[in-house]
Scaffold this motif. Sequence first.
Motif, PDB file in Angstrom:
ATOM      1  N   CYS A 119       0.863  -1.182   0.000  1.00  0.00           N
ATOM      2  CA  CYS A 119       0.000   0.000   0.000  1.00  0.00           C
ATOM      3  C   CYS A 119       0.900   1.233   0.000  1.00  0.00           C
ATOM      4  O   CYS A 119       1.875   1.292   0.748  1.00  0.00           O
ATOM      5  N   VAL A 120       0.555   2.221  -0.811  1.00  0.00           N
ATOM      6  CA  VAL A 120       1.400   3.404  -0.938  1.00  0.00           C
ATOM      7  C   VAL A 120       1.096   4.424   0.149  1.00  0.00           C
ATOM      8  O   VAL A 120       2.003   5.015   0.722  1.00  0.00           O
ATOM      9  N   ARG A 121      -0.180   4.633   0.462  1.00  0.00           N
ATOM     10  CA  ARG A 121      -0.565   5.635   1.465  1.00  0.00           C
ATOM     11  C   ARG A 121      -1.521   5.022   2.478  1.00  0.00           C
ATOM     12  O   ARG A 121      -2.475   4.339   2.102  1.00  0.00           O
ATOM     13  N   ILE A 122      -1.236   5.298   3.749  1.00  0.00           N
ATOM     14  CA  ILE A 122      -2.092   4.842   4.845  1.00  0.00           C
ATOM     15  C   ILE A 122      -2.403   6.058   5.712  1.00  0.00           C
ATOM     16  O   ILE A 122      -1.487   6.697   6.240  1.00  0.00           O
ATOM     17  N   PRO A 123      -3.685   6.405   5.862  1.00  0.00           N
ATOM     18  CA  PRO A 123      -4.016   7.541   6.714  1.00  0.00           C
ATOM     19  C   PRO A 123      -3.603   7.278   8.171  1.00  0.00           C
ATOM     20  O   PRO A 123      -3.763   6.156   8.675  1.00  0.00           O
ATOM     21  N   ALA A 124      -3.044   8.282   8.818  1.00  0.00           N
ATOM     22  CA  ALA A 124      -2.698   8.154  10.235  1.00  0.00           C
ATOM     23  C   ALA A 124      -3.953   7.763  11.003  1.00  0.00           C
ATOM     24  O   ALA A 124      -5.031   8.295  10.751  1.00  0.00           O
ATOM     25  N   GLY A 125      -3.825   6.783  11.875  1.00  0.00           N
ATOM     26  CA  GLY A 125      -4.955   6.308  12.651  1.00  0.00           C
ATOM     27  C   GLY A 125      -5.653   5.100  12.045  1.00  0.00           C
ATOM     28  O   GLY A 125      -6.465   4.476  12.701  1.00  0.00           O
ATOM     29  N   ARG A 126      -5.333   4.726  10.789  1.00  0.00           N
ATOM     30  CA  ARG A 126      -5.971   3.579  10.142  1.00  0.00           C
ATOM     31  C   ARG A 126      -5.012   2.403  10.057  1.00  0.00           C
ATOM     32  O   ARG A 126      -3.810   2.585   9.848  1.00  0.00           O
ATOM     33  N   GLY A 127      -5.544   1.218  10.189  1.00  0.00           N
ATOM     34  CA  GLY A 127      -4.731   0.015  10.111  1.00  0.00           C
ATOM     35  C   GLY A 127      -3.753  -0.071  11.267  1.00  0.00           C
ATOM     36  O   GLY A 127      -3.754   0.754  12.178  1.00  0.00           O
TER      37      GLY A 127
ATOM     38  N   GLU B 128       3.126   4.129  20.035  1.00  0.00           N
ATOM     39  CA  GLU B 128       3.713   2.936  20.648  1.00  0.00           C
ATOM     40  C   GLU B 128       3.626   1.766  19.687  1.00  0.00           C
ATOM     41  O   GLU B 128       2.809   1.754  18.769  1.00  0.00           O
ATOM     42  N   ALA B 129       4.490   0.797  19.939  1.00  0.00           N
ATOM     43  CA  ALA B 129       4.526  -0.391  19.089  1.00  0.00           C
ATOM     44  C   ALA B 129       3.234  -1.180  19.227  1.00  0.00           C
ATOM     45  O   ALA B 129       2.623  -1.224  20.303  1.00  0.00           O
ATOM     46  N   ILE B 130       2.836  -1.787  18.116  1.00  0.00           N
ATOM     47  CA  ILE B 130       1.660  -2.650  18.114  1.00  0.00           C
ATOM     48  C   ILE B 130       2.063  -3.990  17.517  1.00  0.00           C
ATOM     49  O   ILE B 130       2.630  -4.058  16.426  1.00  0.00           O
TER      50      ILE B 130
ATOM     51  N   CYS C 229      -0.415   0.169  11.097  1.00  0.00           N
ATOM     52  CA  CYS C 229       0.603   1.231  11.000  1.00  0.00           C
ATOM     53  C   CYS C 229       0.066   2.562  11.509  1.00  0.00           C
ATOM     54  O   CYS C 229       0.719   3.263  12.292  1.00  0.00           O
ATOM     55  N   GLY C 230      -1.129   2.926  11.059  1.00  0.00           N
ATOM     56  CA  GLY C 230      -1.731   4.188  11.490  1.00  0.00           C
ATOM     57  C   GLY C 230      -2.034   4.211  12.976  1.00  0.00           C
ATOM     58  O   GLY C 230      -1.887   5.248  13.632  1.00  0.00           O
ATOM     59  N   ALA C 231      -2.436   3.066  13.524  1.00  0.00           N
ATOM     60  CA  ALA C 231      -2.708   2.985  14.967  1.00  0.00           C
ATOM     61  C   ALA C 231      -1.422   3.168  15.771  1.00  0.00           C
ATOM     62  O   ALA C 231      -1.419   3.835  16.810  1.00  0.00           O
ATOM     63  N   ALA C 232      -0.314   2.596  15.298  1.00  0.00           N
ATOM     64  CA  ALA C 232       0.963   2.753  16.000  1.00  0.00           C
ATOM     65  C   ALA C 232       1.394   4.214  16.030  1.00  0.00           C
ATOM     66  O   ALA C 232       1.922   4.696  17.035  1.00  0.00           O
TER      67      ALA C 232
ATOM     68  N   VAL D 235       7.176   4.760  10.621  1.00  0.00           N
ATOM     69  CA  VAL D 235       7.122   3.465  11.300  1.00  0.00           C
ATOM     70  C   VAL D 235       8.053   2.476  10.607  1.00  0.00           C
ATOM     71  O   VAL D 235       8.378   2.625   9.424  1.00  0.00           O
ATOM     72  N   ILE D 236       8.474   1.477  11.367  1.00  0.00           N
ATOM     73  CA  ILE D 236       9.040   0.252  10.812  1.00  0.00           C
ATOM     74  C   ILE D 236       7.922  -0.776  10.900  1.00  0.00           C
ATOM     75  O   ILE D 236       7.317  -0.969  11.960  1.00  0.00           O
ATOM     76  N   ASP D 237       7.655  -1.437   9.788  1.00  0.00           N
ATOM     77  CA  ASP D 237       6.549  -2.390   9.683  1.00  0.00           C
ATOM     78  C   ASP D 237       7.097  -3.750   9.265  1.00  0.00           C
ATOM     79  O   ASP D 237       7.839  -3.840   8.280  1.00  0.00           O
ATOM     80  N   LEU D 238       6.759  -4.789  10.020  1.00  0.00           N
ATOM     81  CA  LEU D 238       7.144  -6.156   9.688  1.00  0.00           C
ATOM     82  C   LEU D 238       5.884  -7.000   9.557  1.00  0.00           C
ATOM     83  O   LEU D 238       5.003  -6.938  10.418  1.00  0.00           O
TER      84      LEU D 238
END
Length: 165
Positions: free
Chosen positions: A75-83, A93-95, A85-88, A130-133
């Motif tokens: 995914c190219v764009r993720i709104p802050a607060g969504r998914g 904080e880490a999720i 990544c956005g929740a973190a 974020v770092i996303d794994l």
Amino acid sequence: MLEIRTCAYMSKQDMFADLTSQTAALLGAERDPIANAANAAALIFHVLPDLNWAGFYILRGGELVLGPFQGKPACVRIPAGRGVCGAAVAQKEAILVEDVHAFPGHIACDAASRSELVVPLLRSGIPVGVIDLDSPVIGRFDADDRIGIEALAAVYLAASDPFPA
């Protein structure tokens, strides 16, 4: 030249200590945040087992924008607060998600992903990315992974200038 060491024979704590050390050596005197994110993502992807995606998202104007990564297109764009990544970013904080299908609002960029770990990149307490794994294995990530990637994020941030605007 860096020789990537896989750490299958080590304890998880020792593996992350070694990965953090490898990351610090790899980033060295380079300050460019994109170059450093690219090398860090590649190192994480090749050292940690059972990953199908490892990368960075950069926060720009209320959106997380895809940065350097290893894995399938994302995914190219993720709104802050969504998914995840956005929740973190929103929670600063880490999720850690054992099963992404059970996470409300999960954004499925790769249908094969089953678990996820997202660590926010914070500069002076302000999220910058974020770092996303992702992993195709349910329950792949645990508290040791969170602690290890948080330490790696700190090394990355200390070695890198802020992202360009």
